[in-house]
Design an enzyme around this catalytic site. Structure first.
Site, PDB file in Angstrom:
ATOM      1  N   ALA A   8      90.358  30.946  -4.121  1.00  0.00           N
ATOM      2  CA  ALA A   8      91.160  32.120  -4.472  1.00  0.00           C
ATOM      3  C   ALA A   8      91.952  32.570  -3.266  1.00  0.00           C
ATOM      4  O   ALA A   8      91.783  32.071  -2.158  1.00  0.00           O
ATOM      5  CB  ALA A   8      90.259  33.246  -4.970  1.00  0.00           C
ATOM      6  N   GLY A  10      92.752  36.149  -1.458  1.00  0.00           N
ATOM      7  CA  GLY A  10      92.430  37.563  -1.394  1.00  0.00           C
ATOM      8  C   GLY A  10      93.440  38.347  -0.609  1.00  0.00           C
ATOM      9  O   GLY A  10      94.422  37.808  -0.083  1.00  0.00           O
ATOM     10  N   GLY A  11      93.194  39.664  -0.502  1.00  0.00           N
ATOM     11  CA  GLY A  11      94.137  40.526   0.189  1.00  0.00           C
ATOM     12  C   GLY A  11      94.249  40.207   1.662  1.00  0.00           C
ATOM     13  O   GLY A  11      95.283  40.446   2.280  1.00  0.00           O
ATOM     14  N   LEU A  12      93.188  39.664   2.268  1.00  0.00           N
ATOM     15  CA  LEU A  12      93.221  39.371   3.696  1.00  0.00           C
ATOM     16  C   LEU A  12      93.295  37.875   3.997  1.00  0.00           C
ATOM     17  O   LEU A  12      93.361  37.493   5.162  1.00  0.00           O
ATOM     18  CB  LEU A  12      91.976  39.961   4.375  1.00  0.00           C
ATOM     19  CG  LEU A  12      91.911  41.492   4.445  1.00  0.00           C
ATOM     20  CD1 LEU A  12      90.624  41.921   5.117  1.00  0.00           C
ATOM     21  CD2 LEU A  12      93.102  42.049   5.182  1.00  0.00           C
ATOM     22  N   GLY A  13      93.250  37.034   2.999  1.00  0.00           N
ATOM     23  CA  GLY A  13      93.329  35.610   3.313  1.00  0.00           C
ATOM     24  C   GLY A  13      92.896  34.712   2.185  1.00  0.00           C
ATOM     25  O   GLY A  13      92.606  35.155   1.080  1.00  0.00           O
ATOM     26  N   ASP A 136      87.707  49.202  -1.488  1.00  0.00           N
ATOM     27  CA  ASP A 136      88.633  48.474  -2.364  1.00  0.00           C
ATOM     28  C   ASP A 136      87.949  47.968  -3.627  1.00  0.00           C
ATOM     29  O   ASP A 136      88.077  46.793  -3.991  1.00  0.00           O
ATOM     30  CB  ASP A 136      89.253  47.296  -1.600  1.00  0.00           C
ATOM     31  CG  ASP A 136      90.464  46.697  -2.347  1.00  0.00           C
ATOM     32  OD1 ASP A 136      91.075  47.421  -3.160  1.00  0.00           O
ATOM     33  OD2 ASP A 136      90.778  45.516  -2.119  1.00  0.00           O
TER      34      ASP A 136
END
Length: 598
Positions: A8, A10-13, A136
């Site tokens: 996947a 994600g928001g950070l990587g 989050d």
């Protein structure tokens, strides 16, 4: 680690699936970074490495290690978080499937959504106790693994006292004060409320980079069906942080109460539980049968009996006077008030106990102790509860309505708050509003007998005799109010009705109910006389008696009913010690006796 592929983004990587060669190929997850030159992203990864390895909770993905590996393009060392592999379906995927299958008309079943969020709150409580904020939460960040949920993607987790790190969140879930005030426990719990809303009914949390407000109840079935659930969401997502739930334990406690209400409705059986805030119902209010001449069945609510019935908030065990209060024995109100005034330790709990006794006595002196507690403990809701009781005792219906409505919004999972508001609504003449609350309380917990009688009264006010009888029949055999409930069903059958509308079977059933109660002669005869008078009036309208029907073990004929009614009157005359009453009963017996030659 042998990387197997990308899972996947994600928001950070990026997130990769890998096998741990040191542990016989155990599956793990590697989380890299979007941009290794991004200082904020590197700082966030470093923050995860510092404190998340120590996080150990069954509802939170386990951080195993932190490793570095050269970037194949630049040779620069890149940090990777090594996490346990969680195989399962995210709540986001479950929700999308449900919406797709229902044509976008149904989200997850409400009881399932609440159960999921209760697990999430356990994880949040663990994090908050350790000084951490998740920041989050959204359905995509929660995965169901068999019978358990796991919070994943801990990239936004931060310490509560961290004032410098970058803040990560998702529009539509993030609390409105974040930009100005930063994250807090209240803002974390805000994301829980928004997530619960998204899971429970078709709801887009954001449009065009703006959060979407909750819809009105009439536009979402769970909100219109369960007022407690709607009030829960309103408090959980209140724009002002100080008016939200203040910790995960409080939020969980109220949500469990809402879940019991939902499950009781779905499964058709009660889901009782002890409250963490209130004691049990102290007495049943509104169980008194009205006089026959009133034409009504149950007597109207009286202020004093409502105050005496309302549950009392529990004593704080940490209070210095807690042991003293636990040792107080039952005594009359005046003696109890004196004992409380002479308590060896004066504390908020002794003030509240004294205020309760004074309110029950109708004394205006209750203002003093209530004001002291409210000034000392501005966060404590209990003085406000007693203000509601005070308004009830004084007959100030509008003030009682206002106070108990606010308290219901504050504690939507508490049966005591719903019962208090139901009493206030009934006394204000809002029978339908009261009936909804009475029904909710009674359906959830049969120990609140006041709710059964309240529901019966409100149904009778709407002309629903069958509904009132049905709810009174639900009062348990073990209840001390079972006899009062059954007497009320007898009165419902025969009182205040046009005899032409009565069916013979209704008279027979009323008589059988009365016989089955096994009352003492005095109470039995008074109610039997009422049933027999109604039967006689019915026979005067319907000249042809039905075949084979009996009322109180006598044939439903003029001769049978007159003889039995005469017998009852004479038995009542023999039992009374009042001369005038005896003469009146004898005259009544003579008036109804069958005509004979002797």
């Amino acid at each position: 680690y042998e990387v197997k592929g990308c899972l996947a983004h994600g928001g950070l990587g990026w997130i990769y699936l890998a096998a741990d060669r040191n542990l016989d190929g155990r599956w793990v997850v590697l989380k890299g970074l979007l941009d290794t030159m991004d200082a904020e992203a590197l700082a966030a990864a470093e923050a995860e490495r510092r404190f998340l390895i120590g996080v150990d909770h069954p509802n939170i993905v386990k951080i195993i290690n932190f490793v570095q590996h050269p970037d194949p393009a630049t040779g620069r060392l890149v940090g990777y978080i090594v996490m346990e592999y969680v195989g399962g379906e995210s709540l986001q995927d479950m929700l999308r499937r449900r919406l797709r299958e229902s044509g976008n008309t149904e989200a997850l079943p409400l009881s399932h959504a609440i159960a999921y969020v209760l697990e999430i709150l356990r994880a949040f409580g663990y994090l908050h106790d350790r000084g951490l904020l998740y920041c989050d939460l959204k359905p995509a960040n929660v995965i169901q693994v068999e019978e358990q949920l796991k919070l994943i993607d801990l990239g936004a987790v931060r310490r509560i006292d961290d004032l410098d790190s970058a803040i990560y969140g998702t529009i539509g879930y993030q609390a409105p004060e974040i930009a100005q005030d930063g994250p807090s426990i209240a803002s974390d719990l805000y994301t829980v409320g928004r997530t619960l809303a998204v899971l429970s009914f078709p709801f887009q949390p954001a449009t065009r980079d703006h959060a979407t407000p909750l819809p009105p109840p009439e536009q979402a079935y769970p909100l219109s069906r369960y007022e407690s659930f709607y009030r829960f969401l309103l408090r959980a997502t209140h724009p002002r942080p100080e008016l939200r739930f203040q910790d995960a334990a409080e939020m969980s406690d109220q949500l469990r109460g809402v879940l019991r209400e939902v499950r009781a409705d779905e499964e058709g059986r009660p889901y009782p539980a002890l409250s963490n805030l209130f004691g049990p119902e102290r007495a049943a209010a509104g169980t008194t049968l009205a006089p026959e001449e009133s034409g009504t069945v149950l007597a109207p609510l009286d202020s004093a009996e409502v105050v005496a019935a309302l549950p009392v908030p529990l004593v704080d065990p940490a209070d210095p006077a807690a042991s003293f209060l636990a040792g107080l024995t039952a005594r009359n109100p005046a003696a109890l008030a004196d004992a409380l005034r002479q308590a060896p330790v004066t504390s908020p709990e002794t003030d509240l106990a004294l205020a309760r006794v004074l309110i029950e006595q109708g004394s205006p002196e209750a203002d003093g102790p209530l004001s002291r507690v409210a000034q000392e403990r501005p966060w404590d809701w209990r003085p406000y509860w007693y203000r509601g009781m005070q308004a009830t005792a004084a007959g100030d219906v509008n003030e009682a309505l206002r106070i108990f409505d606010e308290l219901y919004s504050r504690m939507p999972g508490e049966e005591a708050a719903k019962l208090a508001l139901a009493f206030a609504r009934e006394r204000a003449g809002d029978f339908r509003g009261a009936a909804r609350l009475y029904e909710t309380v009674w359906r959830t917990d049969h120990s609140y007998v006041s709710a059964a009688f309240g529901l019966a009264r409100t149904r009778l006010a709407e002309g629903d005799r069958a509904g009132a009888t049905a709810v009174l029949d639900q009062v348990p055999l073990s209840s001390s109010h079972r006899v009062a409930a059954q007497l009320a069903t007898v009165a419902i059958a025969v009182r205040g009705r046009e005899v032409a509308q009565l069916a013979p079977d209704e008279l027979a059933t009323a008589g059988q109910r009365l016989t089955d109660l096994g009352l003492d002669d005095g109470r039995h005869h008074r109610m039997a006389a009422e049933v027999l008078r109604t039967a006689l009036a019915w026979l005067e309208v319907h000249r042809v008696p039905p075949q084979g029907v009996q009322v109180l073990n006598v044939p439903l004929t003029e001769l049978g009913v007159r003889r039995e009614l005469e017998r009852v009157y004479r038995a009542m005359a023999r039992a009374t010690q009042v001369v005038e009453e005896r003469r009146e009963l004898v005259d009544m017996a003579n008036a109804v006796r069958p005509r004979t030659w002797v």
